[in-house]
Design an enzyme around this catalytic site. Structure first.
Site, PDB file in Angstrom:
ATOM      1  N   ARG A 248       0.869  -1.170   0.000  1.00  0.00           N
ATOM      2  CA  ARG A 248       0.000   0.000   0.000  1.00  0.00           C
ATOM      3  C   ARG A 248       0.905   1.219   0.000  1.00  0.00           C
ATOM      4  NH1 ARG A 248      -3.523  -2.686  -1.498  1.00  0.00           N
ATOM      5  NH2 ARG A 248      -5.483  -3.246  -0.496  1.00  0.00           N
ATOM      6  N   GLU A 277      -3.892   7.572  -4.233  1.00  0.00           N
ATOM      7  CA  GLU A 277      -4.329   7.076  -5.558  1.00  0.00           C
ATOM      8  C   GLU A 277      -5.646   7.721  -5.966  1.00  0.00           C
ATOM      9  OE1 GLU A 277      -4.347   2.808  -5.279  1.00  0.00           O
ATOM     10  OE2 GLU A 277      -2.243   2.760  -4.689  1.00  0.00           O
ATOM     11  N   HIS A 295      -1.722   0.551  -9.838  1.00  0.00           N
ATOM     12  CA  HIS A 295      -2.314  -0.433  -8.912  1.00  0.00           C
ATOM     13  C   HIS A 295      -2.976  -1.586  -9.689  1.00  0.00           C
ATOM     14  CE1 HIS A 295      -4.144  -0.914  -4.623  1.00  0.00           C
ATOM     15  NE2 HIS A 295      -3.979  -2.097  -5.203  1.00  0.00           N
TER      16      HIS A 295
END
Ligand code: NAP
Ligand code: 8YV
Length: 339
Positions: A248, A277, A295
């Site tokens: 993460r 993000e 991602h």
């Protein structure tokens, strides 16, 4: 569906046709169809007035299906549903859900472990190769016509390199097996050693960073892992070091990483995840020696289908017999002390 099934672990048996599930934001079509087939599904994003719709249906909602985009689901939001029993989340990481609050309030949280291990490990190896061998840069070199003027510069190599894994869990082990096949030595750091695994354990992250060349982060996000990757760890990784983040964004102090890359304290980085993000920091976007992905660790049709199926199966299993398939550690099933 007419069945009225007993649901051990819940206060009363659940009539399948009466189970109402809320989806706040659009999920993959197969998940929407699957949940609509086993319960009465409310698609909040289709409501003209979300607050009004929520107030009207909240007392009847027993299940929430969530995920994709990591929209926060905190205690304040969950407490709006007095009969909430299960939150079925898309993705193995669930740092966007307050699972501790759920555990304290009798709400089960489920995630989608294991079905994505191979995909995320494949992506990680791809990212390692791209970062070390500068493959996206080589692709740009051809497209921009630079090959016509000379050869692409030689790059670093995987030969003789040691991979340090921060978080030797389900995905971490799957990465380790692939790295071995690439001829790399594997070492790891997590809070506890895994004695069944053959890889050397490092009790401190800085110690592991000193001993490895390529450091892969693959832990959960959240407060406990926030900024584990900091200036000290990057300094320990050293000028030939490569940092790969598939965990993460929160696990890495991005400002420290930007400084380390700018000052050549490490060689390069490959990042699939970011703190904010879908925004990647401008400083990283402007660096040509890093590789950035949006991602996509689990992002294939095959694996997203498997993850979606597990989201549906968790809700269906809970409706059928009260037993979710993959509850998270904070909300174990059967609950501690239950007979
Ligand atoms: P897992 O099996 O629970 O493994 C997590 C590992 O992290 C364990 O080895 C754990 O060991 C370690 N860990 C946890 N807290 C730590 C800490 N404070 N310090 C050091 N190590 C710590 O989980 P998984 O299924 O492998 O998934 C891991 C994570 O990968 C997910 O939670 C998610 O954040 C990320 N992920 C990303 C993508 C992507 O698309 N990029 C896809 C899937 C997953 P100890 O408990 O012994 O510390
Ligand atoms: C997903 C992930 O892309 O499983 C996870 O934790 O990060 C990825 O597999 C994500 O959860 C979907 O939003």
């Amino acid at each position: 569906m007419q069945a009225c099934l007993s649901a051990p672990g819940t206060e009363a048996s659940i009539k399948v046709a009466e189970f109402e599930t809320l989806m706040m934001n659009p999920m993959p079509p197969k998940v929407v169809e699957g949940i609509a087939a086993v319960s009465r599904l409310h698609k909040l994003w289709e409501a003209p007035d979300r607050d009004k719709a929520l107030a009207e249906i909240a007392p009847r909602i027993q299940g929430i299906a969530t995920g994709g985009g990591h929209a926060k689901l905190d205690g304040a939001m969950m407490s709006r549903f007095p009969n909430l029993k299960i939150v079925s989340s898309f993705g193995v990481g669930y740092d966007h859900i307050d699972a501790a609050w759920a555990g304290q309030h009798g709400v089960i949280v489920t995630n989608t472990p294991d079905v994505l291990n191979d995909e995320v490990a494949d992506t990680t190896m791809g990212l390692i190769l791209c970062a070390v061998r500068q493959l996206p840069q080589a692709d740009r070199f051809v497209r921009e016509g630079k090959w016509l003027k000379g050869a692409f510069p030689l790059t670093a190599s995987l030969r003789g390199r040691t991979l340090g894994i921060l978080g030797l869990g389900r995905i971490g082990v799957t990465i380790a097996r692939r790295a071995e096949a690439f001829g790399m030595k594997v070492i790891y750091h997590s809070r506890r050693p895994r004695h069944e695994e053959p890889y050397p354990y490092f009790p401190t992250l800085v110690g592991m960073a000193r001993a490895c060349d390529i450091l892969v982060a693959i832990t959960p996000g959240g407060p406990e892992t926030k900024h584990l990757i900091n200036a000290e760890v990057l300094e320990a990784l050293g000028p030939n070091g490569v940092f790969i983040n598939v965990a993460r964004g929160s696990v890495c102090d991005e400002q420290a990483l930007i400084a380390a890359l700018r000052d050549r304290k490490i060689l390069t980085a490959g990042l699939d995840v970011f703190a904010d993000e879908p925004n990647a920091p401008k400083e990283l976007l402007e660096m040509d020696h890093v590789v950035l992905l949006p991602h996509v660790g689990s992002g294939t049709n095959h694996t997203r289908d498997a993850m979606g199926q597990l989201v549906v199966d968790n809700i269906a299993a809970f409706i059928r017999n009260g037993a979710p398939l993959t509850p998270v550690a904070e909300t174990p099933w059967p609950a501690a002390g239950a007979s």
